[in-house]
Design an enzyme around this catalytic site. Structure first.
Site, PDB file in Angstrom:
ATOM      1  N   HIS A 125      40.644  48.455  45.886  1.00  0.00           N
ATOM      2  CA  HIS A 125      39.581  47.616  45.287  1.00  0.00           C
ATOM      3  C   HIS A 125      38.314  48.074  45.127  1.00  0.00           C
ATOM      4  O   HIS A 125      37.314  47.830  44.176  1.00  0.00           O
ATOM      5  CB  HIS A 125      39.761  46.136  45.842  1.00  0.00           C
ATOM      6  CG  HIS A 125      41.245  45.683  45.412  1.00  0.00           C
ATOM      7  ND1 HIS A 125      41.754  45.445  44.424  1.00  0.00           N
ATOM      8  CD2 HIS A 125      42.092  44.972  46.550  1.00  0.00           C
ATOM      9  CE1 HIS A 125      42.933  44.929  44.462  1.00  0.00           C
ATOM     10  NE2 HIS A 125      43.137  44.468  45.593  1.00  0.00           N
ATOM     11  N   ASP A 154      43.933  47.042  36.210  1.00  0.00           N
ATOM     12  CA  ASP A 154      45.198  46.812  36.897  1.00  0.00           C
ATOM     13  C   ASP A 154      45.059  48.475  37.705  1.00  0.00           C
ATOM     14  O   ASP A 154      44.773  49.555  36.744  1.00  0.00           O
ATOM     15  CB  ASP A 154      46.210  46.592  35.958  1.00  0.00           C
ATOM     16  CG  ASP A 154      47.422  46.174  37.035  1.00  0.00           C
ATOM     17  OD1 ASP A 154      47.314  46.135  38.160  1.00  0.00           O
ATOM     18  OD2 ASP A 154      48.610  46.121  36.371  1.00  0.00           O
ATOM     19  N   LEU A 195      23.904  43.842  26.752  1.00  0.00           N
ATOM     20  CA  LEU A 195      25.356  43.518  27.048  1.00  0.00           C
ATOM     21  C   LEU A 195      25.792  42.104  27.625  1.00  0.00           C
ATOM     22  O   LEU A 195      25.042  41.744  28.667  1.00  0.00           O
ATOM     23  CB  LEU A 195      25.931  44.620  27.978  1.00  0.00           C
ATOM     24  CG  LEU A 195      27.566  44.563  28.372  1.00  0.00           C
ATOM     25  CD1 LEU A 195      28.329  44.770  26.769  1.00  0.00           C
ATOM     26  CD2 LEU A 195      27.664  45.454  29.122  1.00  0.00           C
TER      27      LEU A 195
HETATM   28  C1  FPP Z   1      44.480  44.623  39.985  1.00  0.00           C
HETATM   29  O1  FPP Z   1      44.944  45.993  40.725  1.00  0.00           O
HETATM   30  C2  FPP Z   1      43.097  44.593  40.657  1.00  0.00           C
HETATM   31  C3  FPP Z   1      42.649  43.151  40.864  1.00  0.00           C
HETATM   32  C4  FPP Z   1      43.501  42.136  41.070  1.00  0.00           C
HETATM   33  C5  FPP Z   1      41.224  42.965  41.347  1.00  0.00           C
HETATM   34  C6  FPP Z   1      40.347  43.650  40.587  1.00  0.00           C
HETATM   35  C7  FPP Z   1      38.972  43.729  40.881  1.00  0.00           C
HETATM   36  C8  FPP Z   1      37.842  44.345  41.130  1.00  0.00           C
HETATM   37  C9  FPP Z   1      38.107  45.740  40.474  1.00  0.00           C
HETATM   38  C10 FPP Z   1      36.695  44.029  41.519  1.00  0.00           C
HETATM   39  C11 FPP Z   1      35.738  43.646  40.442  1.00  0.00           C
HETATM   40  C12 FPP Z   1      34.455  43.184  40.862  1.00  0.00           C
HETATM   41  C13 FPP Z   1      33.511  42.686  39.989  1.00  0.00           C
HETATM   42  C14 FPP Z   1      32.212  42.310  40.469  1.00  0.00           C
HETATM   43  C15 FPP Z   1      33.894  42.487  38.673  1.00  0.00           C
HETATM   44  P1  FPP Z   1      46.123  45.677  41.583  1.00  0.00           P
HETATM   45  O2  FPP Z   1      45.743  45.003  43.111  1.00  0.00           O
HETATM   46  O3  FPP Z   1      47.136  44.652  41.088  1.00  0.00           O
HETATM   47  O4  FPP Z   1      46.785  47.090  41.598  1.00  0.00           O
HETATM   48  P2  FPP Z   1      48.402  47.422  41.571  1.00  0.00           P
HETATM   49  O5  FPP Z   1      49.018  46.951  40.406  1.00  0.00           O
HETATM   50  O6  FPP Z   1      48.393  48.811  41.804  1.00  0.00           O
HETATM   51  O7  FPP Z   1      49.008  46.611  43.002  1.00  0.00           O
END
Ligand code: FPP
Length: 255
Positions: free
Chosen positions: A42, A25, A136
């Site tokens: 992201h 997050d 892993l």
């Molecule tokens: C939450 O941060 C993050 C997500 C909903 C997406 C996470 C996905 C990735 C990091 C890409 C992963 C890729 C692979 C291949 C595993 P948020 O957007 O809720 O952040 P905020 O709370 O600050 O708004």
């Protein structure tokens, strides 16, 4: 084996998590803090995924489960959902050969039905390519929800009762647990959530029953090996009792 090395081995086995589950997050806030659009967060988050996979291999973690897209994330603006889908596709395409070369076994959990053919095929081919890898075990949760997981398991059990394969008295937590996603892995020992919130957010509801919880304010794109080591150190300091008393646990550990 000397007393010391036996205790040492016990300590090692218990002090290191075999399976880590992470809610990644804070991507959006990371981007906002830099005056960037959310997609930049992201994209940076993908770099953290790579770092953490490498760090888990280095620290001999056997399984890593990442919450990449929850069943509730569809509520985000369509442009952000689209960006996340594109990012998953491009990241998988880019990383799968290197993951395979490094012996990582990749699997996905969650309801695949709403995804594009392109993403579904990529998920399947990644699983097939890496399924015999000894390293892993990386599980990526996509359109996953803990309540969905339990409901699906219940549906499968109800079907078995209906067909006469089992009876009502066969139903117990062990039977249900076997029908859930991740049934073939040890349950997560350590749960990490970055980004400052202290919630489970419908992640592995059943599987986290006895997992040690670790929350950090660090935003996911800033999470690196040192942050993981801090979490591992915190885990090593915990006494896991699984319902027993502290004295019982100490006695078993010292035996
Ligand atoms: C939450 O941060 C993050 C997500 C909903 C997406 C996470 C996905 C990735 C990091 C890409 C992963 C890729 C692979 C291949 C595993 P948020 O957007 O809720 O952040 P905020 O709370 O600050 O708004």
């Amino acid at each position: 084996m000397s007393q010391l090395s036996r205790i040492d081995q016990n300590a090692t086995a218990q002090d290191r998590p075999r399976h880590i589950a992470i809610i990644m997050d804070g991507n959006g806030r990371w981007a906002r803090g830099r005056g960037l659009p959310r997609p930049a967060g992201h994209r940076e988050g993908v770099k953290s995924v790579r770092r953490v996979v490498e760090a888990c291999r280095k620290h001999q973690v056997e399984a890593l489960t990442l919450f990449a897209f929850s069943s509730e994330n569809w509520k985000r603006p369509p442009t952000e959902v689209g960006l996340l889908m594109d990012l998953l596709i491009s990241t998988l395409r880019k990383e799968i050969d290197s993951l395979h070369k490094n012996g990582v076994q990749v699997r996905f959990i969650g309801d695949r039905a709403p995804f594009s053919d392109k993403l579904r095929k990529l998920m399947e081919s990644s699983e097939v390519l890496t399924r015999d890898n000894p390293g892993l075990q990386l599980t990526i949760a996509l359109n996953y929800g803990g309540q969905w997981d339990i409901a699906e398991a219940t549906r499968k059990i109800a079907a078995q009762v209906q067909s006469g394969d089992i009876t009502l008295s066969d139903i117990n937590p062990e039977l249900l647990g076997k029908q859930l996603c991740l049934a073939e892995l040890p349950e997560p020992d350590l749960f990490i959530r970055t980004g400052g919130e202290q919630r489970i957010s419908n992640f592995l509801l059943w599987q986290l029953a006895y997992t040690e919880l670790y929350f950090t304010d660090t935003l996911w794109p800033d999470f690196d090996e040192l942050c993981l080591v801090d979490a591992l150190k915190s885990f090593a300091r915990r006494q896991r009792r699984f319902g027993q008393t502290g004295e019982q646990v100490e006695r078993i550990k010292g035996a």
